[in-house]
Design an enzyme around this catalytic site. Sequence first.
Site, PDB file in Angstrom:
ATOM      1  N   ARG A  49       0.858  -1.203   0.000  1.00  0.00           N
ATOM      2  CA  ARG A  49       0.000   0.000   0.000  1.00  0.00           C
ATOM      3  C   ARG A  49       0.887   1.244   0.000  1.00  0.00           C
ATOM      4  NH1 ARG A  49      -1.368   2.043   4.626  1.00  0.00           N
ATOM      5  NH2 ARG A  49      -2.019   0.104   5.622  1.00  0.00           N
ATOM      6  N   TYR A 101     -15.487  17.118 -15.795  1.00  0.00           N
ATOM      7  CA  TYR A 101     -16.016  15.752 -15.806  1.00  0.00           C
ATOM      8  C   TYR A 101     -17.075  15.610 -14.698  1.00  0.00           C
ATOM      9  CZ  TYR A 101     -16.227  10.808 -14.674  1.00  0.00           C
ATOM     10  OH  TYR A 101     -16.678   9.553 -14.367  1.00  0.00           O
ATOM     11  N   ASP A 173      -6.448  18.643 -14.793  1.00  0.00           N
ATOM     12  CA  ASP A 173      -6.826  17.316 -15.288  1.00  0.00           C
ATOM     13  C   ASP A 173      -6.370  17.226 -16.749  1.00  0.00           C
ATOM     14  OD1 ASP A 173      -8.081  15.042 -16.239  1.00  0.00           O
ATOM     15  OD2 ASP A 173      -9.881  15.331 -15.030  1.00  0.00           O
ATOM     16  N   LYS A 198      -7.828   6.068 -19.368  1.00  0.00           N
ATOM     17  CA  LYS A 198      -8.063   6.604 -20.703  1.00  0.00           C
ATOM     18  C   LYS A 198      -6.817   6.438 -21.592  1.00  0.00           C
ATOM     19  CE  LYS A 198     -12.090   7.766 -19.012  1.00  0.00           C
ATOM     20  NZ  LYS A 198     -12.118   7.511 -17.619  1.00  0.00           N
TER      21      LYS A 198
HETATM   22  N1  PLP Z   1     -11.165  13.069 -15.403  1.00  0.00           N
HETATM   23  C1  PLP Z   1     -11.733  12.952 -16.616  1.00  0.00           C
HETATM   24  C2  PLP Z   1     -11.558  14.037 -17.618  1.00  0.00           C
HETATM   25  C3  PLP Z   1     -12.493  11.819 -16.913  1.00  0.00           C
HETATM   26  O1  PLP Z   1     -13.064  11.720 -18.132  1.00  0.00           O
HETATM   27  C4  PLP Z   1     -12.644  10.803 -15.935  1.00  0.00           C
HETATM   28  C5  PLP Z   1     -13.441   9.598 -16.226  1.00  0.00           C
HETATM   29  O2  PLP Z   1     -14.131   9.523 -17.213  1.00  0.00           O
HETATM   30  C6  PLP Z   1     -12.033  10.968 -14.686  1.00  0.00           C
HETATM   31  C7  PLP Z   1     -11.294  12.108 -14.448  1.00  0.00           C
HETATM   32  C8  PLP Z   1     -12.190   9.932 -13.600  1.00  0.00           C
HETATM   33  O3  PLP Z   1     -11.418   8.822 -13.878  1.00  0.00           O
HETATM   34  P1  PLP Z   1     -11.774   7.290 -13.434  1.00  0.00           P
HETATM   35  O4  PLP Z   1     -13.015   6.905 -14.168  1.00  0.00           O
HETATM   36  O5  PLP Z   1     -10.558   6.526 -13.830  1.00  0.00           O
HETATM   37  O6  PLP Z   1     -11.992   7.307 -11.959  1.00  0.00           O
END
Ligand code: PLP
Length: 390
Positions: A49, A101, A173, A198
């Site tokens: 961890r 998001y 992000d 992604k």
């Molecule tokens: N940030 C963006 C731009 C996203 O599109 C997503 C998920 O679609 C996330 C964060 C969150 O990621 P996760 O689904 O891996 O938790």
Amino acid sequence: MTAKKIATTAVRAGINSDKHHGAVVAPIHLSSTYSLKGFNEKRQFDYSRTGNPTRATFGQAIAELEQGKVGIVTSTGMSAVHLICQLLSTDDLVVIPHDCYGGSFRLFTHLAKRDQFKLIVVDQNDEAALVKALGEKPKLVLVETPSNPLLRLVDIEKLAKACHEVGALVAVDNTFLSPVLQQPLLLGADIVFHSTTKYINGHSDVVGGVLVTKEQELGEKLAWWANCIGITGSAFDSFLALRGLKTLPVRIKQHQINANAVANFLTEHSAIEKVYFPGLADHPGHELAKRQQSDFGAMMSFEIKGGVAAVKTLFDNLELFTLAQSLGGVESLISHPSTMTHAGMEITAQLEAGITQSLVRLSVGIEDIDDILSDLNHGLNASQSIVNNN
Ligand code: PLP
């Protein structure tokens, strides 16, 4: 050796990390625990961890690609976002964009409702609203550029300068572009994070996240919290994501070629009301994208004529595009943000952010472009035959 280029860093990640056997590919270390050399004599790793060799190799590779100091691999993209929240106390103010998001929006709004911090939701392209929000002296400003799903851009360099003047940290992000197309730390951000689910992993078989800090001290503080709350990523997911990372630069090249062709096709199709893609000259962020990104990315969205009925008919008539939530994998995906990725936002918040029922999002994959265009053409024509018959 001089500083390596991105493609070299991605491909070489983890090579030479196995000092015992010289394995070319970084081995996967599944052990949950590590022996001590003797009483009170720890090795580099003691418990997975807290630290794991495979995860450390992956984290280091992303830190190098983002040109930051500390890379922290988390269990999901959302846990990377949540980790940043550990920096905040009840009286701290956070500023988030109104069109981020849906999962990030849901997390920040719900934590704020429970008084974990104060929150201002703002359109970061509305200069007056942004200046007003920064005047409230936030501790953290979250940026998502290009944004999900409307591909709006924010000038990271300009915003970071303004944020630093009021003492705010800037977290970006970078999920939609990956470090191949944008490096926010070089533009002044303090933290960059990704859903590695992604583009970074790129094969839709891992859910994961990563966060990189510009400074060592902030990185160590966040790594302490990641261990404390137990949101570090697994060794197996790190192994897969590291494997995916090696082809990220070449995947992105092909994604980009296909996305440019799809965007041009969509702008000329009679079923389309509007296309949101920073690569188009009439996109409000086009010039900024040329400056701040090394290309336009492969995410786009569009408004279809005929509302929800047309959206449904389009989805029913596609063979190649898969109707699914995620993005950034080698396969082409299509989604309806209002009922899928952004369902965590109230309809009023969706509409304020510009997310309508007619909005469709594409993650353009790397299949043959002729097949991609023919599939879209078939689906879009079918959607309009319904509209024309009404
Ligand atoms: N940030 C963006 C731009 C996203 O599109 C997503 C998920 O679609 C996330 C964060 C969150 O990621 P996760 O689904 O891996 O938790």
